[in-house]
Write a protein that holds these residues in place. Structure first.
Motif, short mmCIF file in Angstrom:
data_model
loop_
_atom_site.label_atom_id
_atom_site.label_comp_id
_atom_site.label_asym_id
_atom_site.label_seq_id
_atom_site.Cartn_x
_atom_site.Cartn_y
_atom_site.Cartn_z
N UNK A 1 -3.65 3.18 -2.25
CA UNK A 1 -4.66 4.25 -2.24
C UNK A 1 -5.83 3.93 -3.16
N UNK A 2 -5.63 2.96 -4.04
CA UNK A 2 -6.74 2.54 -4.88
C UNK A 2 -7.67 1.55 -4.18
N UNK A 3 -7.26 1.08 -3.01
CA UNK A 3 -8.07 0.09 -2.29
C UNK A 3 -9.02 0.80 -1.33
N UNK A 4 -10.21 0.23 -1.21
CA UNK A 4 -11.26 0.92 -0.44
C UNK A 4 -10.87 1.11 1.02
N UNK A 5 -10.18 0.13 1.60
CA UNK A 5 -9.99 0.16 3.05
C UNK A 5 -8.61 0.60 3.49
N UNK A 6 -7.78 0.98 2.54
CA UNK A 6 -6.45 1.45 2.95
C UNK A 6 -6.60 2.85 3.55
N UNK A 7 -5.99 3.04 4.70
CA UNK A 7 -6.02 4.36 5.33
C UNK A 7 -4.78 5.14 4.96
N UNK A 8 -4.16 5.70 5.97
CA UNK A 8 -2.97 6.49 5.70
C UNK A 8 -1.72 5.64 5.85
N UNK A 9 -0.64 6.17 5.30
CA UNK A 9 0.65 5.48 5.26
C UNK A 9 1.65 6.31 6.05
N UNK A 10 2.50 5.62 6.81
CA UNK A 10 3.55 6.35 7.53
C UNK A 10 4.92 5.74 7.23
N UNK A 11 5.90 6.60 7.05
CA UNK A 11 7.30 6.17 7.00
C UNK A 11 7.96 6.69 8.28
N UNK A 12 8.51 5.76 9.05
CA UNK A 12 8.96 6.05 10.41
C UNK A 12 10.49 5.97 10.48
N UNK A 13 11.11 7.06 10.92
CA UNK A 13 12.58 7.16 10.97
C UNK A 13 13.05 7.26 12.42
N UNK A 14 14.16 6.60 12.72
CA UNK A 14 14.70 6.61 14.08
C UNK A 14 15.67 7.74 14.33
N UNK A 15 16.43 7.62 15.39
CA UNK A 15 17.34 8.70 15.77
C UNK A 15 18.55 8.75 14.83
N UNK B 1 11.10 -4.77 3.02
CA UNK B 1 10.96 -4.39 1.61
C UNK B 1 11.93 -3.24 1.35
N UNK B 2 12.24 -2.98 0.07
CA UNK B 2 13.07 -1.80 -0.17
C UNK B 2 12.16 -0.59 -0.40
N UNK B 3 12.75 0.58 -0.33
CA UNK B 3 11.95 1.81 -0.31
C UNK B 3 11.19 2.02 -1.63
N UNK B 4 11.76 1.54 -2.73
CA UNK B 4 11.03 1.71 -4.00
C UNK B 4 9.77 0.84 -4.00
N UNK B 5 9.93 -0.39 -3.55
CA UNK B 5 8.77 -1.29 -3.45
C UNK B 5 7.73 -0.71 -2.50
N UNK B 6 8.19 -0.20 -1.37
CA UNK B 6 7.28 0.36 -0.37
C UNK B 6 6.49 1.53 -0.97
N UNK B 7 7.16 2.39 -1.69
CA UNK B 7 6.50 3.57 -2.26
C UNK B 7 5.46 3.14 -3.29
N UNK B 8 5.81 2.18 -4.12
CA UNK B 8 4.86 1.71 -5.13
C UNK B 8 3.65 1.04 -4.47
N UNK B 9 3.92 0.24 -3.43
CA UNK B 9 2.82 -0.42 -2.72
C UNK B 9 1.94 0.61 -2.02
N UNK B 10 2.56 1.63 -1.45
CA UNK B 10 1.79 2.68 -0.77
C UNK B 10 0.86 3.37 -1.77
N UNK B 11 1.42 3.73 -2.93
CA UNK B 11 0.60 4.43 -3.93
C UNK B 11 -0.50 3.51 -4.45
N UNK B 12 -0.17 2.24 -4.66
CA UNK B 12 -1.18 1.30 -5.16
C UNK B 12 -2.28 1.11 -4.12
#
Lengths: 262, 262
Positions: free
Chosen positions: A107-121, A94-105
């Motif tokens: 948080x409205x779901x009962x079972x969503x926990x935390x979100x991580x963005x993982x960067x390499x070296x 996915x692209x980062x804009x889509x990811x950010x919107x999905x992450x924020x959305x």
């Protein structure tokens, strides 16, 4: 919700980049930075890290460090592997804009926990095995010719998109004044010449005291810039400026005449 | 259109930031960097600038330097003053996403010239007089508590938004998982054959009671459809289904033998 998004740096080489990443996420309202297996273990008080963190020394000092990526993902339900390209066995892209919107959305779901963005070296990005631990691959759209972003810059863009999504600012604001196709817009250099010319006119007629100019020119700049002058309008205004100055000269001339002749 | 947007740095203190800005704009497909009155005049071959430019040494070397902001704005019809706050006499404020979209849209108009995004010093940002020379103030939304972005990071976010706008990628992509070009997606008919095959396997091992199937197959359909199976993956799953059924037959065969022989 800002505390439910974390930024994970896997094996960063340069403490300066960790400090710069701390500053980047803090400017966007985030605080959770996790560092996995950094090359410099004592990065928190490394001079480069502290210099680049500037006002985000608190975020740098409070960052977690872990031995493995899995350790860094405790409590996370959705991890995005930041990578510029789709891996053969990687998770869906996915692209980062889509990811950010999905992450924020999410948080409205009962079972969503935390979100991580993982960067390499800095040099090689994420290993395939780390990408495959994540639920999505996530790309920052970049030039096909040169897509090598600085690590902290990539964190900045990601945190920026997340902030807009979390704050509900992701949709675009209303538009601004643009030129119609039939207008030739005045260029900035021409505008500057006009402002200088008009200022002379205001001084000439004594409306502007160059020793105490107050905000007159700033107000006029604001007005004319808001109006988005066309070249034709600018020509008119320059004509007016010239006429003002000329009239003043004539009046001075007449005064002088009067003084002399009578 | 990428050549019609320039990035102007006014009086930067650190050559490293100029190099980092060169890299930032190049990753987003831009090439025009203009530096106004830098503290270090010979910044192009300064070691910090070259180190941080990395693969964008060409953009750094080709950057223009000017004595004044007005010199930097030749040919520009719309200049955006990057600033975190609305100045009393400044031009109207837009956010960077709006600015980027308007800049890209403007290129469709016959008379729009070039566009400039103007950045101030690392420490203090732009002077009011420079903001007032621009047609818009432009903000990168940031945290109310700590909005002090690194100069090159601000350039990166701005160039990122401009790239998306120019390439027409600014609208959000669909959230659907798509196939990579190299994957042959499994067709719906093949999926149906697989589901029937797998159902037989579940019946064979007694996990599914065909008289009372409940929602097992619906759950599995949901899972596999969400995963968007490729043909290769489907072949693997069909192999598994066949193996499950075959193992059951063998076991039944052994049982039968035992029943007969003793």
């Amino acid at each position: 919700m800002f505390d439910r998004i974390r930024f994970v740096l896997v094996a960063p080489s340069h403490p300066g980049n960790i400090g710069a990443a701390a500053r980047a996420i803090k400017t966007m309202g985030f605080r959770r930075l996790v560092v996995v297996n950094p090359r410099v273990g004592r990065y928190r008080d490394h001079p480069d890290a502290m210099a680049l963190a500037t006002g985000a020394a608190d975020v740098l000092a409070a960052s977690d460090s872990c031995a493995t990526l899995v350790d860094a993902l405790g409590g996370v339900t959705t991890a995005y592997a930041m990578t510029g390209y789709d891996r053969e066995f990687g998770p869906p892209m996915v692209d980062v804009r889509r990811a950010a919107l999905d992450a924020a959305a999410g948080f409205g779901l009962a079972n969503e926990g935390q979100i991580a963005f993982v960067f390499g070296t800095e040099r090689d990005g994420l290993l395939n095995e780390d990408v495959e631990r994540c639920q999505f691959s996530c790309a920052i759209p970049a030039s096909a010719d040169f897509s090598s972003m600085n690590l902290a810059h990539a964190v900045q863009v990601t945190a920026y998109e997340c902030q807009l999504a979390v704050r509900g600012l992701a949709s675009v604001q209303s538009g601004q004044v643009r030129f119609a196709d039939t207008d030739a817009p005045a260029g900035v250099v021409a505008l500057e010449s006009f402002f200088a010319h008009f200022e002379q006119a205001m001084i000439a007629i004594g409306y502007l005291d160059s020793r105490e100019p107050k905000h007159l020119m700033a107000r006029l700049r604001r007005l004319f810039n808001r109006a988005r002058l066309t070249q034709t309008e600018l020509d008119v205004l320059r004509g007016i400026s010239a006429a003002i100055i000329e009239s003043r000269r004539e009046r001075a001339g007449r005064k002088k005449s009067r003084l002399i002749i009578p």
